[in-house]
Design a protein around this motif. Structure first.
Motif, short mmCIF file in Angstrom:
data_model
loop_
_atom_site.label_atom_id
_atom_site.label_comp_id
_atom_site.label_asym_id
_atom_site.label_seq_id
_atom_site.Cartn_x
_atom_site.Cartn_y
_atom_site.Cartn_z
N HIS A 1 16.91 -71.51 -84.88
CA HIS A 1 16.00 -71.68 -83.73
C HIS A 1 15.72 -73.15 -83.44
CE1 HIS A 1 12.89 -70.56 -80.86
NE2 HIS A 1 12.07 -71.43 -81.46
N ASN B 1 27.95 -73.19 -85.06
CA ASN B 1 27.39 -72.68 -86.31
C ASN B 1 25.91 -73.00 -86.45
OD1 ASN B 1 29.73 -71.47 -87.27
ND2 ASN B 1 30.40 -73.30 -88.40
N LEU C 1 30.36 -69.83 -84.13
CA LEU C 1 30.42 -68.40 -84.34
C LEU C 1 31.83 -67.87 -84.17
CD1 LEU C 1 27.22 -67.26 -82.47
CD2 LEU C 1 27.58 -67.47 -84.91
N CYS D 1 18.50 -74.71 -81.51
CA CYS D 1 18.51 -74.27 -80.10
C CYS D 1 17.49 -75.08 -79.29
CB CYS D 1 18.18 -72.78 -80.03
SG CYS D 1 19.51 -71.71 -80.63
N LYS E 1 27.25 -60.93 -87.32
CA LYS E 1 25.86 -61.38 -87.35
C LYS E 1 25.27 -61.35 -85.94
CE LYS E 1 26.36 -64.25 -91.42
NZ LYS E 1 26.28 -65.60 -91.99
N LEU E 2 26.12 -61.50 -84.97
CA LEU E 2 25.65 -61.43 -83.59
C LEU E 2 25.09 -60.04 -83.29
CD1 LEU E 2 28.55 -63.28 -81.77
CD2 LEU E 2 26.42 -64.23 -82.64
N ASN F 1 23.54 -60.31 -73.17
CA ASN F 1 22.25 -60.88 -73.56
C ASN F 1 21.47 -61.36 -72.34
OD1 ASN F 1 22.88 -60.42 -76.20
ND2 ASN F 1 23.17 -62.58 -76.76
N VAL G 1 20.04 -65.65 -77.29
CA VAL G 1 19.26 -64.80 -78.20
C VAL G 1 17.76 -64.97 -77.89
CG1 VAL G 1 18.62 -64.41 -80.61
CG2 VAL G 1 21.01 -64.89 -80.01
N SER H 1 23.71 -73.59 -84.14
CA SER H 1 22.83 -73.04 -83.10
C SER H 1 22.35 -71.64 -83.42
CB SER H 1 23.54 -73.05 -81.75
OG SER H 1 24.73 -72.28 -81.80
N GLN H 2 22.75 -71.09 -84.56
CA GLN H 2 22.15 -69.83 -85.00
C GLN H 2 20.71 -70.05 -85.48
OE1 GLN H 2 24.81 -67.20 -87.36
NE2 GLN H 2 26.33 -68.82 -87.10
N THR I 1 27.70 -62.64 -74.02
CA THR I 1 26.76 -63.61 -73.44
C THR I 1 26.11 -63.02 -72.19
OG1 THR I 1 28.15 -65.41 -74.27
CG2 THR I 1 26.53 -65.97 -72.58
N ASN J 1 24.57 -68.03 -78.54
CA ASN J 1 23.45 -68.17 -79.46
C ASN J 1 22.16 -68.56 -78.73
OD1 ASN J 1 25.04 -67.52 -81.65
ND2 ASN J 1 25.46 -69.65 -82.22
#
Length: 864
Positions: free
Chosen positions: A704, A699, A2, A707, A8-9, A784, A743, A701-702, A781, A740
């Motif tokens: 699911h 990149n 990212l 993750c 996008k975040l 979130n 999220v 890890s955007q 971070t 990421n």
């Protein structure tokens, strides 16, 4: 991975979204997104140094029978005596023989007319014939000068002063004093004088043996000369009008006669003694010193060049000394011979003579001390190219050899070597264009010229000169016209490999739009010629590294991506075949440089990584199954311990391609397979490899699924541990992955494992004042993580909460935050990121912590 600015975040809850109503334009979003992609660096291809000085190296594509030799012998007999005569521009017509009627007695009495010559004594005729025979025998044995030079005239006493009293009206020319009557050319014989110069005093007794007993006809001639001179003076006083009508023509004749007389005297008094010293050949040092004196004397007497009438005597003497075999002497002889403007075969042989000497590096000092370089450059500057191509070849061979010696670079460039070579190259290009064919001799010459330029461009001054005369397009023209000559193309590619590592030259070549099609043609023609292909691909990597226009222009060339794909496939197969299987317990030795096939793959993956930065090219490559398949096969089959640069470049290319979340992306389809491949990089000991792997995870890890993979494989623990790396780039990438992960509400708890919160706060403290993008990423971070906060202490811990309050309060103070020792440009840069990225999210985070925090005691403000 990212970007620090990735909006996008902000579109994904619970990411922080700035309270602004204006949406950014697509151009602004793309511009910011470029920060997530990065270019790749690599080393310039290695060029081994030739162990011997030759016209063509061991790797030459020319067969021995199709190239000029580098080994030969040059002797006195190699030179032609025909070139010893002066060369004039026009050819004279033969004279018609018309006998004159005998002069009348009245005419004889007129002092303005010539006196008849006395009859020649028969004994004198015999004496002349025998003397001519002796001279012929002496010349055949190497004695080129007569034993004595007669100058029949009255001796004059010469004063050593610059200004002489008028008495007999003396005139000084070239350091020699003549009477006015002699100087204006009224005497038919050169003046007799006494000379006191560098070569000792030449007196009447030494020059005229037996002058007291002159033959009667010579005495009569001298008396007649006196009478004629007196009569002429009388005639001028009595009949002025008749002489006035011929004044202009007489003055011209008198000036020419004066020059001839002065030249005769200078020759006999300055040159002849030195030539006699040369003929003795007693000692090399003495002969070399005499050569130096001779060159200076000829220059002083204006006797250099091709017009001097006694040039033949000089050249024959010099040619004879070539057989002595001394390198030091041969260089001095060559310098004089070149100054005498020889041509044809003799020019070729003297260039060969110097070439032969220059093949030994130990003679470089001799070449430098004698100043032979200027003579060689003068040959290239003034002689006709088409008539002397072979001579130019060996002349350029010498210059190529010495250009490899750093001690010559400054001198060569200062004497105009770059301009001279490019002028010759322009002539060759024009001749080739007119004739429609490439002459072999021109190709041989271009090999030497381009190899010399390759050495010269190491100097910043040479590169500046190339840019000032627009030389790069000319070099491309040479490549295009001589595309069938691999050596010429390889040398030009070596020049471009060097110059494109410098910004100005790289921009100049990138702006020449024809170069891209040319490079693609070369790749297609020489696809399996590693030494040429690796340099072409390296050049393309330089052009596309920092120039988005170059990326676009190259990608629009017909067949650009298919050509790269074909090259990739060819060298991937070659690389597989070159890998021998190891026996049990054997370790592959680490090579100091990559293997040939591997080196091409390194440069090629770099080009792909750079091209992927362009917003229209990147998605197309990401959706290309064969290209992505080869990249993944490379990552799977190669170990970073054995192929460090190739693995890092391949991972960087995958990182840039993984940025594009397009529907048909092969990278997105195979994201879990890629994640598996990246695990072996994470556990390696190579920090650069680890960094590239973390960037790819940033990149991917955007998604699911990725993750979940990270948590299942405990990759998140590795990311938390990397926050202690004390390297901003690694902390930034690891923080992006953790961002990421937060999220997903179910995964936020992982930040408490391994002291994640404390390490994030430490990163904010250590790097915040110098990297507001990283500080912004840390705040996002933590934002979130604290979405469902009820108490700052329970969420972050007491120590971390208090530290955050102090840090955020201090960092939000503009005067404190931007009070660094930056220059103005850097300060503006920091202020921009502080205002647009860090300040909004940090203010919101501070407000959240303050509203859920019970203050126990004030903490000191940290200094930074």
């Amino acid at each position: 991975m990212l970007s620090p600015n990735d909006k996008k975040l902000e579109k994904l809850d619970p990411f922080y979204r700035p309270s602004v109503s204006e949406q950014k334009t697509s151009a602004e979003i793309i511009s910011e997104a470029r920060n997530a992609l990065r270019t790749v660096r690599t080393q310039r291809p290695f060029t081994p140094r030739e162990d011997q000085r030759k016209l063509f190296g061991r790797a030459s594509s020319r067969t021995p029978e199709n190239r000029p030799p580098s080994s030969f012998s040059v002797h006195a007999s190699s030179f032609e005596s025909s070139d010893s005569r002066p060369i004039f521009g026009t050819r004279l017509s033969p004279l018609e023989l018309k006998p004159k009627p005998p002069a009348s007695p009245a005419t004889e009495e007129d002092p303005c007319h010539s006196f008849p010559k006395p009859p020649v004594d028969p004994t004198k005729i015999r004496r002349i014939s025998s003397a001519r025979a002796r001279l012929h025998r002496a010349a055949s044995q190497g004695a080129l000068l007569p034993d004595m030079t007669l100058l029949p005239a009255q001796p004059k006493r010469v004063e050593s002063k610059e200004t002489v009293t008028m008495g007999d009206s003396m005139v000084k020319i070239h350091g020699i004093y003549l009477t006015e009557s002699n100087a204006i050319g009224h005497l038919s014989h050169p003046p007799q004088l006494t000379y006191d110069g560098d070569f000792g005093e030449i007196k009447e007794q030494e020059i005229f043996k037996g002058a007291a007993s002159l033959p009667s006809h010579l005495r009569r001639g001298r008396d007649q000369g006196k009478r004629r001179s007196g009569a002429s003076l009388c005639s001028r006083s009595s009949d002025r009008s008749r002489l006035d009508t011929k004044t202009d023509s007489k003055l011209d004749l008198q000036e020419k006669d004066t020059e001839i007389e002065v030249g005769e005297v200078f020759w006999n008094t300055r040159i002849v003694p030195i030539l006699r010293e040369l003929e003795k050949e007693e000692n090399i040092e003495t002969v070399c010193a005499a050569c130096t004196q001779l060159h200076h004397a000829l220059e002083e007497g204006n006797m250099l060049g091709s017009k001097f009438k006694r040039r033949s005597i000089l050249l024959k003497t010099l040619y004879k000394l070539v057989d002595v075999g001394s390198d030091m002497l041969s260089l001095k002889l060559a310098k004089i011979i070149l100054a005498l403007k020889v041509s044809g075969k003799n020019l070729l042989n003297v260039c060969k003579l110097i070439f032969k000497i220059s093949r030994s590096e130990k003679n470089d000092s001799l070449i430098q001390n004698d100043g032979i370089l200027e003579s060689l450059l003068e040959v290239l500057r003034s002689e006709e190219l088409q008539a002397n191509t072979e001579a130019f070849l060996y002349c350029m061979g010498v210059i190529k050899f010495i250009s490899g010696n750093p001690g010559f670079l400054h001198e060569m460039i200062g004497k105009g070597a770059v301009e001279i070579l490019m002028n010759l190259m322009t002539q060759i290009n024009e001749n080739t264009k007119k004739s429609g064919t490439c002459l072999p001799n021109s190709g041989h010459l271009l090999v030497q010229m381009t190899a010399t330029l390759r050495n010269l461009v190491d100097s910043p001054l040479a590169r500046s000169k190339l840019l000032s005369i627009s030389a790069l397009p000319q070099l491309c023209t040479v490549m295009g016209q001589y595309i069938g000559d691999k050596e010429v193309c390889t040398n030009v590619a070596r020049i471009f490999s060097k110059v494109t590592t410098y910004h100005d030259c790289c921009v100049a070549l990138a702006n020449y739009s024809r170069c891209y099609a040319l490079f693609l043609n070369l790749i297609n023609k020489y696809q399996k010629k590693q030494d040429l292909v690796v340099r072409i691909v390296f050049i393309l990597g330089n052009l596309t590294a920092k120039n988005n226009q170059a990326r676009e222009q190259f990608s629009k060339e017909k067949g650009s991506i298919p050509t790269l794909l074909s090259l990739f496939h060819t060298f991937y197969k070659l690389d597989l075949h070159s890998q021998k299987p190891l026996g049990e317990g054997e370790e592959r030795p680490k090579a100091p440089r990559p293997a040939q096939a591997e080196d091409v793959l390194i440069k090629l993956t770099r080009v792909l990584a750079n091209l992927a930065i362009h917003p229209s090219v990147g998605p197309a490559i990401a959706a290309h199954p064969r290209i992505v398949g080869l990249l993944l096969a490379m990552l799977e089959s190669k170990s970073i311990d054995d192929c460090e640069e190739l693995v890092i470049n391949t991972t960087a290319a995958i990182n840039n391609l993984s940025y594009y979340q397009v529907k048909n992306s092969i990278i997105q389809d195979k994201k879990l397979y890629i994640a598996e491949l990246l695990l072996k990089l994470l556990v390696s000991h190579n920090m650069d490899g680890i960094l590239e792997a973390v960037r790819v995870f940033g990149n991917l890890s955007q998604d699911h699924d990725i993750c979940d993979f990270i948590v299942q494989k405990n990759v998140h623990k590795f990311m938390i541990a990397l926050l202690d790396a004390k390297r901003q780039d690694i902390c930034f990438s690891a923080c992006g992955v953790l961002l990421n992960l937060t999220v997903d509400k179910d995964k936020r708890v992982i930040l408490k494992e391994g002291g994640g919160i404390k390490k994030l706060v430490d990163c904010l403290r250590d790097f915040g004042p110098t990297d507001w993008q990283l500080a912004c990423l840390v705040c996002k971070t933590l934002w979130n993580f604290s979405e469902n906060i009820t108490s700052a202490s329970s969420c972050f811990g007491d120590e971390a909460a208090n530290t955050l309050l102090v840090l955020l309060s201090s960092f939000l103070d503009e005067e404190l935050a931007l009070n660094g020792s930056f220059d103005q440009d850097l300060k503006n840069y920091h202020k921009l990121h502080w205002e647009t990225e860090f300040k909004p999210v940090a203010q919101q985070l501070l407000n959240r912590i303050q509203s859920h925090h019970t203050f126990l005691e004030p903490l000191p403000v940290p200094s930074f």
